[in-house]
Design a protein around this motif. Structure first.
Motif, PDB file in Angstrom:
ATOM      1  N   GLN A 129       0.824  -1.210   0.000  1.00 48.79           N
ATOM      2  CA  GLN A 129       0.000   0.000   0.000  1.00 48.79           C
ATOM      3  C   GLN A 129       0.860   1.263   0.000  1.00 48.79           C
ATOM      4  OE1 GLN A 129      -3.355   0.073  -0.441  1.00 48.79           O
ATOM      5  NE2 GLN A 129      -3.051   2.272  -0.646  1.00 48.79           N
ATOM      6  N   LEU A 130       1.937   1.275   0.791  1.00 45.50           N
ATOM      7  CA  LEU A 130       2.831   2.436   0.820  1.00 45.50           C
ATOM      8  C   LEU A 130       3.447   2.661  -0.558  1.00 45.50           C
ATOM      9  CD1 LEU A 130       5.141   3.661   3.525  1.00 45.50           C
ATOM     10  CD2 LEU A 130       6.116   3.344   1.277  1.00 45.50           C
ATOM     11  N   LEU A 131       3.890   1.593  -1.193  1.00 45.23           N
ATOM     12  CA  LEU A 131       4.482   1.720  -2.528  1.00 45.23           C
ATOM     13  C   LEU A 131       3.456   2.246  -3.529  1.00 45.23           C
ATOM     14  CD1 LEU A 131       6.561  -1.563  -2.522  1.00 45.23           C
ATOM     15  CD2 LEU A 131       7.488   0.755  -2.602  1.00 45.23           C
ATOM     16  N   LYS A 132       2.247   1.733  -3.464  1.00 45.06           N
ATOM     17  CA  LYS A 132       1.183   2.153  -4.383  1.00 45.06           C
ATOM     18  C   LYS A 132       0.826   3.626  -4.161  1.00 45.06           C
ATOM     19  CE  LYS A 132      -3.566   0.973  -5.598  1.00 45.06           C
ATOM     20  NZ  LYS A 132      -4.697   0.107  -5.267  1.00 45.06           N
ATOM     21  N   THR A 133       0.782   4.064  -2.895  1.00 50.10           N
ATOM     22  CA  THR A 133       0.378   5.425  -2.555  1.00 50.10           C
ATOM     23  C   THR A 133       1.460   6.456  -2.862  1.00 50.10           C
ATOM     24  OG1 THR A 133      -1.035   4.578  -0.792  1.00 50.10           O
ATOM     25  CG2 THR A 133      -0.440   6.905  -0.682  1.00 50.10           C
ATOM     26  N   TYR A 134       2.695   6.178  -2.463  1.00 51.20           N
ATOM     27  CA  TYR A 134       3.759   7.181  -2.537  1.00 51.20           C
ATOM     28  C   TYR A 134       4.680   7.043  -3.743  1.00 51.20           C
ATOM     29  CZ  TYR A 134       2.198   8.311   2.117  1.00 51.20           C
ATOM     30  OH  TYR A 134       1.423   8.673   3.187  1.00 51.20           O
ATOM     31  N   PHE A 135       4.585   5.939  -4.449  1.00 50.85           N
ATOM     32  CA  PHE A 135       5.419   5.723  -5.633  1.00 50.85           C
ATOM     33  C   PHE A 135       4.562   5.250  -6.813  1.00 50.85           C
ATOM     34  CE2 PHE A 135       8.140   5.221  -1.953  1.00 50.85           C
ATOM     35  CZ  PHE A 135       9.230   6.011  -2.284  1.00 50.85           C
ATOM     36  N   PRO A 136       3.480   5.980  -7.116  1.00 53.04           N
ATOM     37  CA  PRO A 136       2.613   5.545  -8.220  1.00 53.04           C
ATOM     38  C   PRO A 136       3.377   5.622  -9.539  1.00 53.04           C
ATOM     39  CG  PRO A 136       2.027   7.762  -7.555  1.00 53.04           C
ATOM     40  CD  PRO A 136       3.058   7.267  -6.572  1.00 53.04           C
ATOM     41  N   GLY A 137       3.260   4.601 -10.319  1.00 54.30           N
ATOM     42  CA  GLY A 137       3.925   4.587 -11.616  1.00 54.30           C
ATOM     43  C   GLY A 137       5.396   4.224 -11.567  1.00 54.30           C
ATOM     44  N   ALA A 138       5.982   4.175 -10.375  1.00 54.40           N
ATOM     45  CA  ALA A 138       7.394   3.795 -10.269  1.00 54.40           C
ATOM     46  C   ALA A 138       7.525   2.293 -10.472  1.00 54.40           C
ATOM     47  CB  ALA A 138       7.951   4.195  -8.915  1.00 54.40           C
ATOM     48  N   ARG A 139       8.645   1.907 -11.034  1.00 55.05           N
ATOM     49  CA  ARG A 139       8.922   0.500 -11.258  1.00 55.05           C
ATOM     50  C   ARG A 139       9.634  -0.087 -10.048  1.00 55.05           C
ATOM     51  NH1 ARG A 139      12.659  -1.767 -15.222  1.00 55.05           N
ATOM     52  NH2 ARG A 139      13.695   0.175 -14.793  1.00 55.05           N
ATOM     53  N   VAL A 140       9.146  -1.204  -9.564  1.00 49.26           N
ATOM     54  CA  VAL A 140       9.823  -1.911  -8.481  1.00 49.26           C
ATOM     55  C   VAL A 140      10.932  -2.735  -9.125  1.00 49.26           C
ATOM     56  CG1 VAL A 140       9.589  -3.627  -6.661  1.00 49.26           C
ATOM     57  CG2 VAL A 140       7.788  -1.932  -7.006  1.00 49.26           C
ATOM     58  N   LEU A 141      12.170  -2.406  -8.777  1.00 47.92           N
ATOM     59  CA  LEU A 141      13.321  -3.064  -9.390  1.00 47.92           C
ATOM     60  C   LEU A 141      13.699  -4.351  -8.680  1.00 47.92           C
ATOM     61  CD1 LEU A 141      15.495   0.143  -9.899  1.00 47.92           C
ATOM     62  CD2 LEU A 141      13.976  -0.961 -11.548  1.00 47.92           C
ATOM     63  N   GLN A 142      13.477  -4.378  -7.361  1.00 45.10           N
ATOM     64  CA  GLN A 142      13.868  -5.564  -6.601  1.00 45.10           C
ATOM     65  C   GLN A 142      13.114  -5.615  -5.280  1.00 45.10           C
ATOM     66  OE1 GLN A 142      17.913  -5.597  -5.058  1.00 45.10           O
ATOM     67  NE2 GLN A 142      18.074  -7.775  -5.502  1.00 45.10           N
ATOM     68  N   CYS A 143      12.664  -6.795  -4.928  1.00 44.65           N
ATOM     69  CA  CYS A 143      12.074  -7.053  -3.614  1.00 44.65           C
ATOM     70  C   CYS A 143      12.843  -8.223  -3.004  1.00 44.65           C
ATOM     71  CB  CYS A 143      10.607  -7.469  -3.718  1.00 44.65           C
ATOM     72  SG  CYS A 143       9.487  -6.169  -4.190  1.00 44.65           S
ATOM     73  N   VAL A 144      13.278  -8.051  -1.774  1.00 42.94           N
ATOM     74  CA  VAL A 144      14.054  -9.087  -1.097  1.00 42.94           C
ATOM     75  C   VAL A 144      13.472  -9.311   0.292  1.00 42.94           C
ATOM     76  CG1 VAL A 144      16.339  -9.683  -0.188  1.00 42.94           C
ATOM     77  CG2 VAL A 144      16.146  -8.466  -2.345  1.00 42.94           C
ATOM     78  N   HIS A 145      13.391 -10.573   0.669  1.00 38.27           N
ATOM     79  CA  HIS A 145      12.989 -10.925   2.036  1.00 38.27           C
ATOM     80  C   HIS A 145      14.200 -11.494   2.751  1.00 38.27           C
ATOM     81  CE1 HIS A 145      11.065 -13.854   4.990  1.00 38.27           C
ATOM     82  NE2 HIS A 145      10.835 -12.644   5.466  1.00 38.27           N
ATOM     83  N   SER A 146      14.576 -10.866   3.854  1.00 36.24           N
ATOM     84  CA  SER A 146      15.675 -11.364   4.673  1.00 36.24           C
ATOM     85  C   SER A 146      15.099 -12.361   5.667  1.00 36.24           C
ATOM     86  CB  SER A 146      16.355 -10.218   5.424  1.00 36.24           C
ATOM     87  OG  SER A 146      17.227 -10.742   6.403  1.00 36.24           O
ATOM     88  N   ARG A 147      15.433 -13.633   5.475  1.00 37.94           N
ATOM     89  CA  ARG A 147      14.935 -14.656   6.398  1.00 37.94           C
ATOM     90  C   ARG A 147      15.628 -14.566   7.752  1.00 37.94           C
ATOM     91  NH1 ARG A 147      14.800 -19.401   1.919  1.00 37.94           N
ATOM     92  NH2 ARG A 147      16.539 -18.208   1.124  1.00 37.94           N
ATOM     93  N   THR A 148      16.830 -14.007   7.781  1.00 38.13           N
ATOM     94  CA  THR A 148      17.551 -13.871   9.040  1.00 38.13           C
ATOM     95  C   THR A 148      16.815 -12.932   9.980  1.00 38.13           C
ATOM     96  OG1 THR A 148      19.648 -14.191   7.888  1.00 38.13           O
ATOM     97  CG2 THR A 148      19.753 -13.215  10.088  1.00 38.13           C
ATOM     98  N   TRP A 149      16.389 -11.773   9.463  1.00 33.58           N
ATOM     99  CA  TRP A 149      15.763 -10.743  10.298  1.00 33.58           C
ATOM    100  C   TRP A 149      14.271 -10.616  10.046  1.00 33.58           C
ATOM    101  CZ3 TRP A 149      18.785  -9.644  14.069  1.00 33.58           C
ATOM    102  CH2 TRP A 149      20.161  -9.759  13.879  1.00 33.58           C
ATOM    103  N   ASP A 150      13.734 -11.419   9.115  1.00 32.61           N
ATOM    104  CA  ASP A 150      12.317 -11.359   8.751  1.00 32.61           C
ATOM    105  C   ASP A 150      11.923  -9.927   8.408  1.00 32.61           C
ATOM    106  OD1 ASP A 150       9.877 -12.348   8.102  1.00 32.61           O
ATOM    107  OD2 ASP A 150       9.157 -12.556  10.153  1.00 32.61           O
ATOM    108  N   GLU A 151      12.691  -9.328   7.496  1.00 31.12           N
ATOM    109  CA  GLU A 151      12.453  -7.972   7.023  1.00 31.12           C
ATOM    110  C   GLU A 151      12.454  -7.983   5.499  1.00 31.12           C
ATOM    111  OE1 GLU A 151      14.651  -5.383  10.480  1.00 31.12           O
ATOM    112  OE2 GLU A 151      15.834  -6.007   8.768  1.00 31.12           O
ATOM    113  N   TYR A 152      11.979  -6.893   4.932  1.00 29.20           N
ATOM    114  CA  TYR A 152      11.882  -6.777   3.489  1.00 29.20           C
ATOM    115  C   TYR A 152      12.648  -5.543   3.013  1.00 29.20           C
ATOM    116  CZ  TYR A 152       8.102 -10.065   4.209  1.00 29.20           C
ATOM    117  OH  TYR A 152       7.365 -11.159   4.576  1.00 29.20           O
TER     118      TYR A 152
END
Length: 155
Positions: A43-66
């Motif tokens: 939702q934050l990406l959709k609201t504040y970065f409309p039209g922007a391309r998401v280049l990479q999404c990573v999930h850190s299993r060590t810290w359970d963060e994105y």
């Protein structure tokens, strides 16, 4: 002798960056699609970065963060629930709309004490907000309630 050997191995691991350390273990990072991000992050990406391309999404299993990289030089970090922890830009200041994600007292402090300052990054952790200004090159720290704590310039 065993204790001595143990200490050598321990210090070697620390020196080489092996072992526990935030963000240092890429083997536990997994590339994911945007649809796998928690809902608040999407939702934050959709609201504040409309039209922007998401280049990479990573999930850190060590810290359970994105971690997310967005076109335009933006990098965002989210906790396990998808709430933002860090938003930064390499080459341009963050928009006022993004800065308004901070508590109102922080935004008011910035407007009063640093009018027109460009925010390069903002970070929230357990007990503190850290704001980095491009000019003047300054780090500002605020409590979670938005009270000013300290300012520190880069040397």
């Amino acid at each position: 002798m065993k204790n001595y050997l143990y200490l050598i191995v321990l210090f070697s691991m620390i020196a080489l960056g092996i072992g526990p350390g935030r963000g240092g273990n890429r083997a536990n990072d997994r590339k994911i699609s945007m649809s796998e991000l928690p809902s608040p992050a999407r939702q934050l990406l959709k609201t504040y970065f409309p039209g922007a391309r998401v280049l990479q999404c990573v999930h850190s299993r060590t810290w359970d963060e994105y971690g997310v990289k967005v076109s335009g030089g933006y990098e965002l970090g989210f906790d396990r629930q998808g709430h933002w922890e860090e938003i930064e830009s390499d080459d341009k200041p963050l928009s006022l709309e993004l800065v308004k994600l901070l508590p109102a007292p922080v935004v008011e402090y910035l407007e009063q004490h640093y009018p027109g300052a460009k925010v390069e990054s903002m970070e929230q952790r357990k007990n503190v907000y850290k704001i980095t200004l491009a000019y003047p090159d300054t780090h500002l720290y605020f409590s979670k309630s938005g009270e000013f704590v300290k300012a520190r310039g880069d040397d």
